[in-house]
Write an enzyme that holds these catalytic residues in place. Structure first.
Site, PDB file in Angstrom:
ATOM      1  N   GLN A  20       0.796  -1.220   0.000  1.00 33.06           N
ATOM      2  CA  GLN A  20       0.000   0.000   0.000  1.00 33.06           C
ATOM      3  C   GLN A  20       0.832   1.276   0.000  1.00 33.06           C
ATOM      4  OE1 GLN A  20      -2.647  -1.762   3.285  1.00 33.06           O
ATOM      5  NE2 GLN A  20      -4.070  -0.487   2.161  1.00 33.06           N
ATOM      6  N   ARG A  77       3.699  -0.196  12.987  1.00 38.82           N
ATOM      7  CA  ARG A  77       3.406  -1.514  12.416  1.00 38.82           C
ATOM      8  C   ARG A  77       3.512  -1.419  10.900  1.00 38.82           C
ATOM      9  NH1 ARG A  77      -2.064  -3.915  10.889  1.00 38.82           N
ATOM     10  NH2 ARG A  77      -1.506  -6.059  10.419  1.00 38.82           N
ATOM     11  N   HIS A 121       1.130  -9.397   4.629  1.00 45.15           N
ATOM     12  CA  HIS A 121      -0.017  -8.494   4.447  1.00 45.15           C
ATOM     13  C   HIS A 121      -0.402  -8.536   2.962  1.00 45.15           C
ATOM     14  CE1 HIS A 121      -2.138  -4.880   6.450  1.00 45.15           C
ATOM     15  NE2 HIS A 121      -2.725  -5.061   5.281  1.00 45.15           N
ATOM     16  N   ASN A 166      -1.692 -10.897   8.501  1.00 43.80           N
ATOM     17  CA  ASN A 166      -2.717  -9.881   8.624  1.00 43.80           C
ATOM     18  C   ASN A 166      -4.028 -10.396   8.038  1.00 43.80           C
ATOM     19  OD1 ASN A 166      -3.667  -7.035   9.069  1.00 43.80           O
ATOM     20  ND2 ASN A 166      -4.054  -7.229   6.867  1.00 43.80           N
ATOM     21  N   GLU A 167      -5.036 -10.500   8.894  1.00 46.38           N
ATOM     22  CA  GLU A 167      -6.406 -10.763   8.450  1.00 46.38           C
ATOM     23  C   GLU A 167      -6.575 -11.962   7.513  1.00 46.38           C
ATOM     24  OE1 GLU A 167      -7.942  -7.135   6.772  1.00 46.38           O
ATOM     25  OE2 GLU A 167      -7.935  -6.110   8.697  1.00 46.38           O
ATOM     26  N   ASN A 295      -8.017  -6.147  14.186  1.00 45.69           N
ATOM     27  CA  ASN A 295      -8.335  -5.015  13.318  1.00 45.69           C
ATOM     28  C   ASN A 295      -9.847  -4.847  13.334  1.00 45.69           C
ATOM     29  OD1 ASN A 295      -5.644  -4.996  12.706  1.00 45.69           O
ATOM     30  ND2 ASN A 295      -5.874  -5.710  10.590  1.00 45.69           N
ATOM     31  N   TYR A 297     -13.227  -2.118  12.432  1.00 46.05           N
ATOM     32  CA  TYR A 297     -13.685  -0.883  11.799  1.00 46.05           C
ATOM     33  C   TYR A 297     -15.158  -0.570  12.013  1.00 46.05           C
ATOM     34  CZ  TYR A 297      -9.218  -0.686   9.308  1.00 46.05           C
ATOM     35  OH  TYR A 297      -7.883  -0.601   9.016  1.00 46.05           O
ATOM     36  N   GLU A 367      -5.318  -2.237  13.962  1.00 44.95           N
ATOM     37  CA  GLU A 367      -5.848  -1.304  12.958  1.00 44.95           C
ATOM     38  C   GLU A 367      -7.205  -0.791  13.411  1.00 44.95           C
ATOM     39  OE1 GLU A 367      -6.296  -2.695   8.916  1.00 44.95           O
ATOM     40  OE2 GLU A 367      -4.290  -3.547   8.900  1.00 44.95           O
ATOM     41  N   TRP A 414      -4.977   3.113  11.791  1.00 49.65           N
ATOM     42  CA  TRP A 414      -4.846   2.847  10.366  1.00 49.65           C
ATOM     43  C   TRP A 414      -5.382   4.062   9.637  1.00 49.65           C
ATOM     44  CZ3 TRP A 414      -2.338  -0.749   7.599  1.00 49.65           C
ATOM     45  CH2 TRP A 414      -2.482  -0.645   6.196  1.00 49.65           C
ATOM     46  N   GLU A 421      -5.640   1.879  -1.315  1.00 51.19           N
ATOM     47  CA  GLU A 421      -6.650   1.137  -0.568  1.00 51.19           C
ATOM     48  C   GLU A 421      -7.192  -0.040  -1.404  1.00 51.19           C
ATOM     49  OE1 GLU A 421      -7.468   0.768   2.504  1.00 51.19           O
ATOM     50  OE2 GLU A 421      -9.157  -0.514   1.983  1.00 51.19           O
ATOM     51  N   TRP A 422      -6.302  -0.924  -1.811  1.00 47.34           N
ATOM     52  CA  TRP A 422      -6.672  -2.175  -2.484  1.00 47.34           C
ATOM     53  C   TRP A 422      -7.677  -1.935  -3.610  1.00 47.34           C
ATOM     54  CZ3 TRP A 422      -2.865  -5.032  -1.012  1.00 47.34           C
ATOM     55  CH2 TRP A 422      -2.356  -4.937   0.278  1.00 47.34           C
TER      56      TRP A 422
HETATM   57  C1  PNW Z   1      -7.794  -3.957   6.240  1.00 43.82           C
HETATM   58  N1  PNW Z   1     -13.693  -6.245   4.944  1.00 43.82           N
HETATM   59  O1  PNW Z   1      -8.497  -4.435   5.131  1.00 43.82           O
HETATM   60  C2  PNW Z   1      -6.344  -4.098   5.866  1.00 43.82           C
HETATM   61  O2  PNW Z   1      -5.554  -4.747   6.828  1.00 43.82           O
HETATM   62  C3  PNW Z   1      -5.707  -2.825   5.412  1.00 43.82           C
HETATM   63  O3  PNW Z   1      -4.651  -3.112   4.556  1.00 43.82           O
HETATM   64  C4  PNW Z   1      -6.757  -1.920   4.774  1.00 43.82           C
HETATM   65  O4  PNW Z   1      -6.213  -0.784   4.189  1.00 43.82           O
HETATM   66  C5  PNW Z   1      -7.744  -1.546   5.862  1.00 43.82           C
HETATM   67  O5  PNW Z   1      -8.269  -2.685   6.520  1.00 43.82           O
HETATM   68  C6  PNW Z   1      -8.903  -0.711   5.349  1.00 43.82           C
HETATM   69  O6  PNW Z   1      -9.641  -1.414   4.391  1.00 43.82           O
HETATM   70  C7  PNW Z   1      -9.800  -4.852   5.152  1.00 43.82           C
HETATM   71  O7  PNW Z   1     -14.286  -6.341   3.853  1.00 43.82           O
HETATM   72  C8  PNW Z   1     -10.436  -4.996   3.926  1.00 43.82           C
HETATM   73  O8  PNW Z   1     -14.291  -6.556   6.016  1.00 43.82           O
HETATM   74  C9  PNW Z   1     -11.715  -5.456   3.848  1.00 43.82           C
HETATM   75  C10 PNW Z   1     -12.389  -5.771   5.018  1.00 43.82           C
HETATM   76  C11 PNW Z   1     -11.779  -5.624   6.245  1.00 43.82           C
HETATM   77  C12 PNW Z   1     -10.480  -5.159   6.310  1.00 43.82           C
END
Ligand code: PNW
Length: 460
Positions: A20, A77, A121, A166-167, A295, A297, A367, A414, A421-422
């Protein structure tokens, strides 16, 4: 207003990941990753963006560390790009890649910032995908162990905090289930197989660290992501649906790590699609994390599918038909640029759920953050009503959880910088520091200055 102090020694950090931010995608001997190639497939990434240049952290890392230092962060991190240090994923080592991370680590330590290093990651070496089927092949755990061995050997004298993966939920669900992330596979069996190999890979790396590298005296763990699921009503069916959703999300990965097996509800519902742990695998995976990396959100309401069949499921749900859960958001909730709802109490509830289910582990939020399309006005980005408000709310949730006895030991925002952002490309900005993608100039946003003050006082 009462002052909300955080415990002494609470770790304040910010986070990023290699693909990223680094750029330098084909420089100094780096091999291609699955993300380098995924980004070349039409229509996979918003605006056709890619991480070729990122925010050019590869060349600007000293400036970036100085920014962390000036904002008071005590920990950083970041992740190592596997194909930068092992261009083919196994075998030959790229010494120039090693030198980059070695210099970054030295620069952090010289500035009193503790490196927290993620080994994976998502930027898998392309050769392992093309020749070995990536995470679907059980042999991946040996390749991952060898790569981890290299990292512990070269960096472990200075790095004392490791995160293996990671995740793995995102790798499995978005990479192998929905196909939204590399390698872009769509399936309802592959996610469960990939997840199994991710868990075994993690466990083998941890076992290696605890045996061969015990003298390094560091800590090692895994970072999982999870949203909170609140029952839509207090009907028994909905309460059970919310619990089931959490087990399919977080229990899928955390139950093996803490109990040595998958949640019973997953076994019942998935039957043969869910791999079984051998006795040896179970022994290896159980107890394989020194801390609980989380992590987090957002939050959604969960209802039993039969109770609420018309629900509009908006992502983040996993393979919903396997769970029999329908998810909704409250129309009053504020949404981020990712359509993720801002629900601070969900963060508190999730921390308490983890403390209860897994017997009070040390938790680090690795995160948490807010995406929007920030704008620079007169040389400044004022995100006080958006990102800053999000952080304030979520940290209040964290503080409440701590007051209720949850062992939350640290928090990483984060992200330190706006970045790639992917699948959303560069439009969804998560950074505390604004990046002008043309000039690559970094400018602290209001939230970065707020964090600097918070860290200095260690209180909200
Ligand atoms: C995380 N979902 O990604 C990643 O660890 C980071 O690299 C990313 O930038 C950040 O969160 C924000 O997106 C996710 O769909 C992507 O639940 C998708 C999901 C959760 C986390």
């Amino acid at each position: 207003m009462t002052m909300k102090k955080f415990p002494e020694g609470f770790i304040w950090g910010s986070a990023t990941s290699s693909y990223q931010i680094e750029g330098a995608h084909d420089l100094d001997g780096k091999g291609p990753s699955i993300w380098d190639v995924f980004c070349t497939v039409p229509n996979r990434i918003k605006n056709g963006d890619n991480g070729n240049i990122g925010i050019d952290h590869y060349h600007k890392f000293k400036e970036d560390v100085a920014l962390m230092k000036s904002q008071g962060f005590k920990a950083y991190r970041f992740s190592i790009a596997w194909p930068r240090v092992m261009p083919e994923g196994k075998g030959k080592v790229n010494e120039k890649g090693i030198a980059f991370y070695s210099d970054l680590i030295d620069e952090l330590l010289a500035n009193d910032i503790q490196p927290w290093v993620t080994l994976y990651h998502w930027d898998l070496p392309l050769a392992l995908q093309m020749e070995e089927d990536g995470w679907l092949n059980p042999k991946i755990s040996e390749y991952f162990k060898d790569y981890a061995d290299l990292c512990f050997d070269r960096f472990g004298d200075r790095v004392k905090n490791w995160i293996t993966l990671n995740e793995p939920w995102v790798v499995s669900i978005l990479g192998y289930g929905q196909g939204a992330f590399a390698p872009g596979r769509k399936s309802n069996t592959e996610p469960y197989l990939a997840a199994h190999h991710l868990l075994v890979s993690h466990a083998k790396a941890v076992d290696l660290y605890r045996t061969k590298y015990a003298h390094q005296n560091g800590a090692i763990g895994i970072t999982n992501n999870c949203d909170w699921r609140e029952p839509l009503t207090d009907k028994k069916e909905d309460v059970e649906a919310a619990e089931r959703a959490l087990q399919f999300f977080l229990g899928w990965f955390a139950d093996p790590v803490y109990f040595g097996d998958y949640p019973a509800v997953m076994k019942e519902r998935l039957g043969e699609r869910l791999p079984e742990f051998t006795a040896e695998e179970s022994r290896l995976v159980k107890g394989s994390s020194d801390f609980f990396g989380l992590n987090h959100y957002t939050t959604m309401y969960a209802a039993d599918e039969a109770e609420n069949p018309q629900a509009n499921i908006k992502g983040n749900g996993g393979i919903s038909e396997d769970q029999g859960v329908s998810l909704t958001q409250d129309p009053d909730w504020t949404l981020t640029a990712m359509d993720w709802a801002v629900v601070p109490w969900g963060c508190r509830n999730l921390l308490q759920w983890i403390a209860n289910r897994y017997n009070d582990p040390s938790i680090y939020i690795t995160e948490n953050g807010f995406a929007c399309d920030d704008e620079m006005v007169n040389g400044q980005v004022d995100d006080s009503n958006t990102r800053l408000a999000y952080y304030k709310g979520y940290l209040e949730g964290c503080h409440e959880a701590i007051s209720n006895g949850v062992n939350l030991k640290g928090y990483f925002a984060w992200s330190m910088f706006d970045n790639f952002e992917w699948a959303h490309g560069y439009g969804s900005r998560f950074g505390l520091n604004y990046v002008d993608y043309k000039t690559l100039v970094r400018t602290p946003k209001a939230s970065a200055l707020w964090f600097a003050d918070l860290i200095k006082k260690n209180q909200l």
